[in-house]
Design an enzyme around this catalytic site. Structure first.
Site, PDB file in Angstrom:
ATOM      1  N   LYS A   7       1.315 -15.332  -2.710  1.00 52.89           N
ATOM      2  CA  LYS A   7       1.692 -16.563  -3.390  1.00 52.89           C
ATOM      3  C   LYS A   7       2.629 -17.454  -2.574  1.00 52.89           C
ATOM      4  CE  LYS A   7       1.011 -14.758  -8.055  1.00 52.89           C
ATOM      5  NZ  LYS A   7      -0.044 -15.750  -8.383  1.00 52.89           N
ATOM      6  N   ASP A  13       0.827  -1.204   0.000  1.00 55.51           N
ATOM      7  CA  ASP A  13       0.000   0.000   0.000  1.00 55.51           C
ATOM      8  C   ASP A  13       0.864   1.258   0.000  1.00 55.51           C
ATOM      9  OD1 ASP A  13      -2.307   1.615   0.200  1.00 55.51           O
ATOM     10  OD2 ASP A  13      -2.176   1.627   2.383  1.00 55.51           O
ATOM     11  N   ASN A  16      -2.589 -10.745  -4.071  1.00 54.36           N
ATOM     12  CA  ASN A  16      -2.467 -12.201  -4.157  1.00 54.36           C
ATOM     13  C   ASN A  16      -1.199 -12.621  -3.415  1.00 54.36           C
ATOM     14  OD1 ASN A  16      -4.739 -12.582  -6.001  1.00 54.36           O
ATOM     15  ND2 ASN A  16      -3.439 -11.607  -7.526  1.00 54.36           N
ATOM     16  N   ARG A  74      -9.045  11.494 -11.942  1.00 54.21           N
ATOM     17  CA  ARG A  74      -8.399  11.490 -10.629  1.00 54.21           C
ATOM     18  C   ARG A  74      -8.070  10.078 -10.160  1.00 54.21           C
ATOM     19  NH1 ARG A  74     -11.232  13.223  -6.465  1.00 54.21           N
ATOM     20  NH2 ARG A  74     -13.305  13.216  -7.383  1.00 54.21           N
ATOM     21  N   LYS A  75      -8.267   9.083 -11.030  1.00 53.11           N
ATOM     22  CA  LYS A  75      -8.010   7.689 -10.662  1.00 53.11           C
ATOM     23  C   LYS A  75      -6.642   7.240 -11.162  1.00 53.11           C
ATOM     24  CE  LYS A  75     -12.906   6.338 -10.842  1.00 53.11           C
ATOM     25  NZ  LYS A  75     -13.889   5.405 -11.482  1.00 53.11           N
TER      26      LYS A  75
END
Length: 229
Positions: A176, A152, A174, A197-198
């Site tokens: 693994k 993050d 994910n 804005r994404k």
């Protein structure tokens, strides 16, 4: 709620501003230092080597510092505190002065040890991370939540350095393979596309020799409306 985020957003703005000017010296983070530090004292740059760093992460640091010499890469400074200036007092007097950034809340060597480098042209961030003993999950292994934190943080820095103030809207990870506690891993993050804005970001987590893929992830980060931030 957004008003409560204002001090943090000003700090992220200072971080973003580092890409626009001259790169500060290794021991000097420049004007952003004040925004990442407490008003009562100056915090040190936690992205610089300390005695807890293994030879492996120190070698990676040295290799990328050389890449910074031509300006193609920039080291991203990182601090434990955000200045409480301009923020409203909390219910408990002095609470903000004791607040620490989560990923920098442990003493050297105990938790999150990492350094990031960003490439403006490639819109890519590389993070070298060494998890300390306080991040243990299953015996001898890194806690998945600690890895999620670093994914993050790395993805968010990538979006911030590419765009403006952002907050995480979605993170899909994910897992693994388990990661041995104390080992050094490489987190690669890049911008896949930007829609208004994404900011759509992808990320993979590998061993230093790139032979083991520990995790991959995608994230959506939203740039806040300047008129509402």
């Amino acid at each position: 709620m957004l008003r409560s985020c204002a001090p943090r957003l000003r700090t992220l703005g200072a971080l973003r501003g580092l890409t626009g000017g001259a790169r500060p010296a290794v021991g000097d983070a420049g004007p952003a230092l004040r925004l990442f530090s407490s008003e009562k004292f100056i915090d040190k740059d936690r992205s610089l080597p300390n005695p807890s760093w293994s030879k492996e992460i120190r070698l990676l640091f040295d290799q990328f510092m050389k890449k910074c010499e031509d300006g193609s890469w920039k080291r991203v400074p990182s601090y434990r505190y955000i200045s409480p200036q301009d923020s409203k007092p909390t219910k408990e007097e002095g609470q903000m002065s004791r607040a620490r950034i989560f990923s920098r809340s442990y003493d050297d060597g105990l938790g999150f040890e990492f350094v990031m480098f960003h490439n403006d042209v490639e819109k890519r961030t590389v993070c070298f991370f060494q998890g300390g003993p306080h991040l243990q999950g299953p015996s001898g292994l890194l806690h998945g939540g600690a890895l999620a934190t670093m994914i993050d943080v790395t993805g968010g820095v990538t979006a911030i350095m590419t765009g403006e103030f952002v907050m995480t809207a979605n993170l899909n990870i994910n897992f693994k393979r388990p990661i041995p506690l104390g080992s050094v891993i490489v987190i690669n993050s890049q911008i896949d596309k930007v829609e208004g804005r994404k900011f759509f970001v992808s990320c993979d987590v590998q061993s230093v020799d790139e032979k083991t893929l520990y995790s991959n992830a995608t994230g959506l980060f939203i740039s806040l409306d300047p008129e509402k931030k």
